[in-house]
Design an enzyme around this catalytic site. Structure first.
Site, PDB file in Angstrom:
ATOM      1  N   ALA A  90      -1.832  73.140  94.705  1.00 38.02           N
ATOM      2  CA  ALA A  90      -2.090  74.238  96.830  1.00 38.02           C
ATOM      3  C   ALA A  90      -0.283  73.767  96.272  1.00 38.02           C
ATOM      4  O   ALA A  90       0.530  72.552  96.113  1.00 38.02           O
ATOM      5  CB  ALA A  90      -2.765  73.824  97.770  1.00 38.02           C
ATOM      6  N   HIS A  98      -0.170  87.706  86.868  1.00 40.83           N
ATOM      7  CA  HIS A  98      -0.290  86.938  87.951  1.00 40.83           C
ATOM      8  C   HIS A  98       0.181  85.254  87.982  1.00 40.83           C
ATOM      9  O   HIS A  98       0.069  84.822  88.732  1.00 40.83           O
ATOM     10  CB  HIS A  98      -2.019  86.398  87.860  1.00 40.83           C
ATOM     11  N   GLY A  99       1.947  85.389  87.160  1.00 39.86           N
ATOM     12  CA  GLY A  99       2.257  84.080  87.411  1.00 39.86           C
ATOM     13  C   GLY A  99       3.275  83.804  85.452  1.00 39.86           C
ATOM     14  O   GLY A  99       3.240  85.108  85.088  1.00 39.86           O
TER      15      GLY A  99
END
Length: 360
Positions: free
Chosen positions: A122, A277-278
């Site tokens: 996070a 995605h990254g």
């Protein structure tokens, strides 16, 4: 840079029975058997092994009301006690808000609201620059406020579902229907998990957590969906690939690099309606762990150094090995990954975000 092994694995996937298309993204990298950073189309069958054990893993972006001038240390001091079982409310009520009834609860619900290990995180971020003000504003984003990016999945539930699944499942069979029912449940559970993680974090940072964060987007990058493409029905597997048919997407780098908020452009057929995605790993976890430890004067000193990034961000992580495994050096250059997608004409950059505090 894409490893030869990742390309070989992608070619092996393309030869699987029923597969009609296999697309590697710029963040493509190898895993034990199947590449990560790929979108695979198949007809009349699906491959649970391509989804693996983290069914429904994805990312959610929340616009917060926290000022972008908030110091990282202040955030770090407040972010306490968000790993381990959530005890401040009813898990069954939280699940019910997301359409999951108590009758379908599982033993894995105890981990709801937890980030997990590996590359999950996070991250509190601030705007570095806005490149498309119109799209940025339309998404309800604000330059002077922090955002929260949550990357997590279905935790032990997904691993349980993946256990003992056959390599291939054919349409119109009881086994296929049973897997898809569990798959869809795990995807919903994973999305609920990201929501609760955000709630827990904002509870630490705000006196009114529900009012202090609004969801901008939430996507799965590890799942399979049925899609009509050029008048044919295909099963689109995304194994570490973000969807480009649902609006804006965040492409994060490592905790020591920028994240990109992008918008798909064009018809998206060539890339199977999917995006990176990254950044993608450049070193395996084992190699990264060994390399980081070998070049360190002491383990404690190296761990302390990794808790601050070159961009001025802070990292909260109590697992020293995880700090090494997830070091920025273990990842590819996200700027290059995004640059490739821009160069292919399939995305435009909306905004660039700088990491402030990363929680792992």
């Amino acid at each position: 840079f894409v490893e030869r092994l990742a390309i070989d694995q992608l070619e092996q996937v393309a030869r699987l029975p029923g597969v009609v298309k296999a697309v590697g993204m710029p963040d493509l990298h190898p895993s034990d058997h199947y590449p990560i950073g790929a979108a695979i189309e198949s007809e009349e069958c699906i491959y649970p092994v391509l989804i693996g054990g983290d069914v429904g893993c994805g990312m959610a972006l929340f616009q917060t009301t926290l000022s972008s001038s908030t110091r990282p240390k202040r955030i770090c001091d407040k972010l306490q006690g968000i790993e381990g079982r959530w005890k401040d409310g009813s898990l069954s009520e939280w699940l019910a808000k997301n359409g999951i009834s108590a009758s379908s609860s599982t033993p894995f619900d105890e981990s709801l609201g937890t980030i997990g290990g590996g590359n999950h995180f996070a991250e509190i971020q601030q705007v570095e620059r806005v490149e498309d003000p119109v799209s940025f504003s339309a998404l309800g984003l604000h330059e002077d406020k922090l955002v929260l990016l949550v990357h997590s999945g279905s935790r032990g539930l997904g691993k349980h579902i993946a256990h003992s699944q056959p390599v291939q499942l054919r349409e119109n069979t009881p086994e296929f229907d049973a897997y898809m029912q569990q798959h869809n449940y795990a995807c919903n559970w994973a999305r609920t998990n990201r929501d609760l993680i955000a709630h827990r974090i904002m509870t630490c940072l705000s006196s009114d957590p529900d009012a202090s964060a609004s969801k901008v987007l939430d996507i799965w990058h590890n799942n399979v969906t049925n899609k009509e493409i050029d008048s044919r029905s295909v099963w689109l597997h995304r194994k570490g690939a973000a969807p480009s048919d649902q609006g804006a997407v965040v492409i994060p780098g490592s905790r020591g690099s920028f994240s990109y908020l992008v918008m798909p452009v064009g018809d998206q057929r060539e890339n199977s309606f999917s995006l990176a995605h990254g950044a993608g790993r450049s070193l395996t976890r084992g190699v990264a762990l060994t390399r980081m430890k070998n070049k360190a004067s002491t383990v404690n000193a190296a761990a302390a150094a990794l808790q601050e990034t070159r961009l001025g961000g802070r990292v909260i992580c109590e697992d020293v090995n995880l700090l090494f495994e997830e070091a920025p050096e273990a990842y590819k250059d996200v700027d290059a990954v995004v640059g490739e997608l821009v160069g292919c004409g399939i995305i435009k950059v909306v905004a660039v975000y700088r990491p402030v505090v990363t929680y792992k």
